[in-house]
Design a protein around this motif. Structure first.
Motif, PDB file in Angstrom:
ATOM      1  N   LEU A  91      20.405  44.827  39.525  1.00 54.32           N
ATOM      2  CA  LEU A  91      21.547  44.652  40.419  1.00 54.32           C
ATOM      3  C   LEU A  91      21.188  45.269  41.767  1.00 54.32           C
ATOM      4  N   ASP A 112      22.973  39.589  44.331  1.00 59.66           N
ATOM      5  CA  ASP A 112      23.057  38.819  43.090  1.00 59.66           C
ATOM      6  C   ASP A 112      22.311  39.521  41.962  1.00 59.66           C
ATOM      7  N   LEU A 146      22.998  35.704  38.679  1.00 59.42           N
ATOM      8  CA  LEU A 146      24.444  35.545  38.795  1.00 59.42           C
ATOM      9  C   LEU A 146      24.868  35.480  40.264  1.00 59.42           C
ATOM     10  N   THR A 148      26.935  37.314  42.005  1.00 56.09           N
ATOM     11  CA  THR A 148      27.717  38.538  42.220  1.00 56.09           C
ATOM     12  C   THR A 148      27.748  38.962  43.683  1.00 56.09           C
ATOM     13  N   TYR A 173      24.839  30.154  40.819  1.00 55.19           N
ATOM     14  CA  TYR A 173      24.136  30.619  39.626  1.00 55.19           C
ATOM     15  C   TYR A 173      22.810  29.871  39.521  1.00 55.19           C
TER      16      TYR A 173
END
Length: 306
Positions: A91, A112, A146, A148, A173
């Motif tokens: 992360l 992400d 992801l 994020t 994604y």
């Protein structure tokens, strides 16, 4: 040599429609040599990338020059829920800066996340005819990147930051496939890995190009058992390749590219702690049709095994 190492995802290259070209994003799947395959770890990694971008006269009738800097702090770890199953998770927190003359733009935030699950196909230790210990491991698997990180680029809004590559995330994604092979003979070893990314389309109808990256690294391990310390220098090659991006109008011309770099690194292990640094020095590159030049990258990591 070029054909062997022009592998992987290039940092998301360029969008010229806003008269600003940026050759890459801060995302990276470079893992380097991760020894002690049987152990879990959790740690932090700091990495930097920088690029010079030059627009030619056919872009808006004027020449612009800019410098893009991408810094990231990664929280990452490795976990074994089963002796043959490895889970890697990352992360990042992105810190981006673009300088164009007196104009400085900044953007930062959570990037992400990536989760990979690998299966250990090979884990073999044997004694060679010369009495040397030979170890081999092969892991294959994949996962997902992801969405994020924040993606809020709008090419028609001049107040937005820079371009699609400058965002904290891609807004989509992606599917990720990877393989890691390690061979070690006594104190010497070799590590090869490859990661491919099949990108998705975000809500702005923008799709970054599929990408592939690979590295080949040799290393040497020197241990001092009484001090519970080991040192591992390493050197090798790293390559990345990106297809062109697409938007609602089709292929984005000045995107995609490749880079081949030499790598050097040093890792120090003491007890359950490991501290390391590595650098990538470009050897050959063509990013965004030659409009972007990548500079050397540096990474530092600290982790604890358990």
């Amino acid at each position: 040599m070029k054909k062997l190492f022009l592998l992987v995802f290039l940092l998301s290259p360029v969008l010229a429609s806003a008269c600003e070209v940026c050759g890459c994003s801060g995302s990276s799947f470079y893992l380097g040599v991760l020894p002690q395959f049987q152990k879990h770890f959790v740690g932090l990694r700091y990495r930097t990338q920088s690029y010079d971008t030059r627009l030619t006269l056919h872009h808006a009738g004027t020449i612009y020059d800019s410098r893009e800097e991408f810094r990231a702090i990664d929280l990452w770890g490795r976990f074994y829920p089963h002796p043959r199953i490895q889970v890697l998770a990352m992360l990042p927190y992105q810190i981006n800066k673009q300088t164009q003359g007196p104009d400085v733009r900044r953007h930062q935030g959570i990037g992400d996340a990536t989760v990979l699950v690998n299966y250990k196909l090979l884990d073999r230790t044997r004694m060679s005819d010369s009495g040397r210990v030979v170890k081999q491991t092969l892991l294959v698997g994949g996962g997902t990147k992801l969405a994020t990180g924040e993606y809020r680029y709008n090419q028609y809004d001049g107040a937005q930051v820079a371009n699609p590559n400058f965002q904290a995330g891609t807004g989509a994604y992606d599917a990720v496939l990877n393989a890691i092979y390690t061979l070690r003979i006594d104190k010497w070893g070799m590590n090869a890995d490859a990661t491919g990314r099949l990108t998705g389309t975000n809500a702005n109808d923008y799709r970054f190009g599929n990408r592939l990256n690979s590295s080949l690294t040799s290393f040497y391990v020197q241990q001092w058992e009484k001090l519970n310390v080991a040192v591992m220098p390493s050197a090798g090659f790293y390559g990345e390749l990106a297809h062109k991006d697409r938007d609602y109008a089709g292929i984005v011309a000045e995107t995609g590219g490749y880079m081949l770099a030499g790598t050097v690194g040093l890792d120090i292990y003491r007890g359950s702690w490991m501290l390391g640094a590595n650098a990538q020095i470009p050897i050959r590159q063509r990013i965004s049709e030659g409009l972007v030049q990548a500079h050397s990258r540096v990474g530092i990591h600290l982790a604890r095994t358990f």
